[in-house]
Design a protein around this motif. Structure first.
Motif, PDB file in Angstrom:
ATOM      1  N   PHE A  26       0.818  -1.200   0.000  1.00 37.71           N
ATOM      2  CA  PHE A  26       0.000   0.000   0.000  1.00 37.71           C
ATOM      3  C   PHE A  26       0.854   1.252   0.000  1.00 37.71           C
ATOM      4  CE2 PHE A  26      -2.276  -3.225   2.534  1.00 37.71           C
ATOM      5  CZ  PHE A  26      -3.456  -3.313   1.815  1.00 37.71           C
ATOM      6  N   LYS A  27       0.257   2.333  -0.455  1.00 36.24           N
ATOM      7  CA  LYS A  27       0.793   3.680  -0.296  1.00 36.24           C
ATOM      8  C   LYS A  27      -0.337   4.466   0.348  1.00 36.24           C
ATOM      9  CE  LYS A  27       2.727   7.610  -2.703  1.00 36.24           C
ATOM     10  NZ  LYS A  27       3.033   8.198  -4.015  1.00 36.24           N
ATOM     11  N   VAL A  28      -0.024   5.222   1.401  1.00 35.85           N
ATOM     12  CA  VAL A  28      -1.073   5.923   2.139  1.00 35.85           C
ATOM     13  C   VAL A  28      -0.860   7.426   2.121  1.00 35.85           C
ATOM     14  CG1 VAL A  28      -1.536   3.956   3.656  1.00 35.85           C
ATOM     15  CG2 VAL A  28       0.130   5.676   4.344  1.00 35.85           C
ATOM     16  N   VAL A  29      -1.954   8.138   2.276  1.00 34.97           N
ATOM     17  CA  VAL A  29      -1.928   9.590   2.421  1.00 34.97           C
ATOM     18  C   VAL A  29      -2.655   9.911   3.721  1.00 34.97           C
ATOM     19  CG1 VAL A  29      -2.697  11.794   1.460  1.00 34.97           C
ATOM     20  CG2 VAL A  29      -1.952   9.954  -0.078  1.00 34.97           C
ATOM     21  N   LEU A  30      -1.939  10.606   4.613  1.00 30.90           N
ATOM     22  CA  LEU A  30      -2.517  11.016   5.893  1.00 30.90           C
ATOM     23  C   LEU A  30      -2.851  12.501   5.865  1.00 30.90           C
ATOM     24  CD1 LEU A  30      -0.208   9.344   8.568  1.00 30.90           C
ATOM     25  CD2 LEU A  30      -2.540   8.743   8.031  1.00 30.90           C
ATOM     26  N   ALA A  31      -3.946  12.860   6.500  1.00 28.23           N
ATOM     27  CA  ALA A  31      -4.317  14.258   6.668  1.00 28.23           C
ATOM     28  C   ALA A  31      -4.926  14.406   8.056  1.00 28.23           C
ATOM     29  CB  ALA A  31      -5.311  14.685   5.590  1.00 28.23           C
ATOM     30  N   ASP A  32      -4.336  15.264   8.865  1.00 25.09           N
ATOM     31  CA  ASP A  32      -4.835  15.505  10.218  1.00 25.09           C
ATOM     32  C   ASP A  32      -4.970  14.226  11.043  1.00 25.09           C
ATOM     33  OD1 ASP A  32      -5.036  18.293   9.740  1.00 25.09           O
ATOM     34  OD2 ASP A  32      -6.975  17.980   8.757  1.00 25.09           O
ATOM     35  N   VAL A  76      -5.882   5.260   0.790  1.00 25.53           N
ATOM     36  CA  VAL A  76      -5.107   4.020   0.841  1.00 25.53           C
ATOM     37  C   VAL A  76      -5.050   3.498  -0.594  1.00 25.53           C
ATOM     38  CG1 VAL A  76      -4.908   1.705   1.812  1.00 25.53           C
ATOM     39  CG2 VAL A  76      -5.943   3.528   3.177  1.00 25.53           C
ATOM     40  N   HIS A  77      -3.884   3.646  -1.205  1.00 26.31           N
ATOM     41  CA  HIS A  77      -3.688   3.187  -2.581  1.00 26.31           C
ATOM     42  C   HIS A  77      -3.128   1.768  -2.557  1.00 26.31           C
ATOM     43  CE1 HIS A  77      -4.303   7.198  -4.220  1.00 26.31           C
ATOM     44  NE2 HIS A  77      -3.539   7.654  -3.237  1.00 26.31           N
ATOM     45  N   VAL A  78      -3.739   0.874  -3.299  1.00 30.37           N
ATOM     46  CA  VAL A  78      -3.255  -0.500  -3.394  1.00 30.37           C
ATOM     47  C   VAL A  78      -2.261  -0.575  -4.546  1.00 30.37           C
ATOM     48  CG1 VAL A  78      -3.876  -2.914  -3.763  1.00 30.37           C
ATOM     49  CG2 VAL A  78      -5.430  -1.404  -2.496  1.00 30.37           C
ATOM     50  N   LEU A  79      -1.016  -0.930  -4.228  1.00 32.47           N
ATOM     51  CA  LEU A  79       0.019  -1.101  -5.240  1.00 32.47           C
ATOM     52  C   LEU A  79       0.064  -2.544  -5.730  1.00 32.47           C
ATOM     53  CD1 LEU A  79       2.854   0.917  -3.452  1.00 32.47           C
ATOM     54  CD2 LEU A  79       1.158   1.753  -5.111  1.00 32.47           C
ATOM     55  N   THR A 108      -8.145  -7.014  -1.310  1.00 36.41           N
ATOM     56  CA  THR A 108      -7.260  -5.924  -0.916  1.00 36.41           C
ATOM     57  C   THR A 108      -7.883  -4.569  -1.234  1.00 36.41           C
ATOM     58  OG1 THR A 108      -5.404  -7.391  -1.395  1.00 36.41           O
ATOM     59  CG2 THR A 108      -4.895  -5.056  -1.087  1.00 36.41           C
ATOM     60  N   TRP A 109      -8.414  -4.442  -2.423  1.00 37.74           N
ATOM     61  CA  TRP A 109      -8.999  -3.171  -2.862  1.00 37.74           C
ATOM     62  C   TRP A 109     -10.266  -2.843  -2.062  1.00 37.74           C
ATOM     63  CZ3 TRP A 109      -6.153  -6.378  -5.824  1.00 37.74           C
ATOM     64  CH2 TRP A 109      -5.118  -5.814  -6.559  1.00 37.74           C
TER      65      TRP A 109
END
Length: 132
Positions: free
Chosen positions: A40-46, A52-55, A63-64
């Motif tokens: 996964f690649k994640v993006v956090l905000a606050d 949550v991007h599934v690679l 998974t998706w």
């Protein structure tokens, strides 16, 4: 039959969720680039998992689907929940106990998904697991 049409199975008859990255020789080829142990690649905000991007993930789609469910959660809760969601969506036979691990492929999928999300969180400073 050849067994190649079973959901979530590799051409070698293994549960694809446990398939690690292809070897340098490219043994699992293009299939192994897209499917296998989750990444996964994640993006956090606050302090919340915004994306949550599934690679790479399970060929059954678990998974998706699980990634969609944990977006919007706090990281610690998302790591725990990722494993449960992956188990809910997993198409592996839960009665297929592995004699080495003593767990079903559904349990293995849950653990792998939680661990992978934990690893994706390490670069953000919120992950607590040693990865790779």
């Amino acid at each position: 039959g050849s067994g190649l049409r079973q959901k979530g199975k590799t051409p070698w008859g293994l549960d694809a969720t446990g398939l690690m990255r292809p070897s340098p020789a490219g043994v699992s080829g293009i299939y192994g680039e897209q499917f296998g142990a989750p990444e996964f690649k994640v993006v956090l905000a606050d302090g919340i998992l915004e994306q949550v991007h599934v690679l790479r993930g399970a060929p059954c789609g678990a998974t998706w689907k699980a990634a969609e469910r944990v977006a919007g959660m706090e990281p610690d809760k998302a790591v725990e929940r990722m494993g449960l969601e992956a188990q809910f969506f997993c198409s592996a036979d839960p009665s297929g106990w592995d004699p080495i691990y003593g767990k079903s492929p559904v349990h293995l999928a849950g653990r792998l998904h939680s661990a992978a999300l934990g690893c994706a969180l390490v670069p953000t400073g919120t992950g607590k697991r040693a990865c790779k």
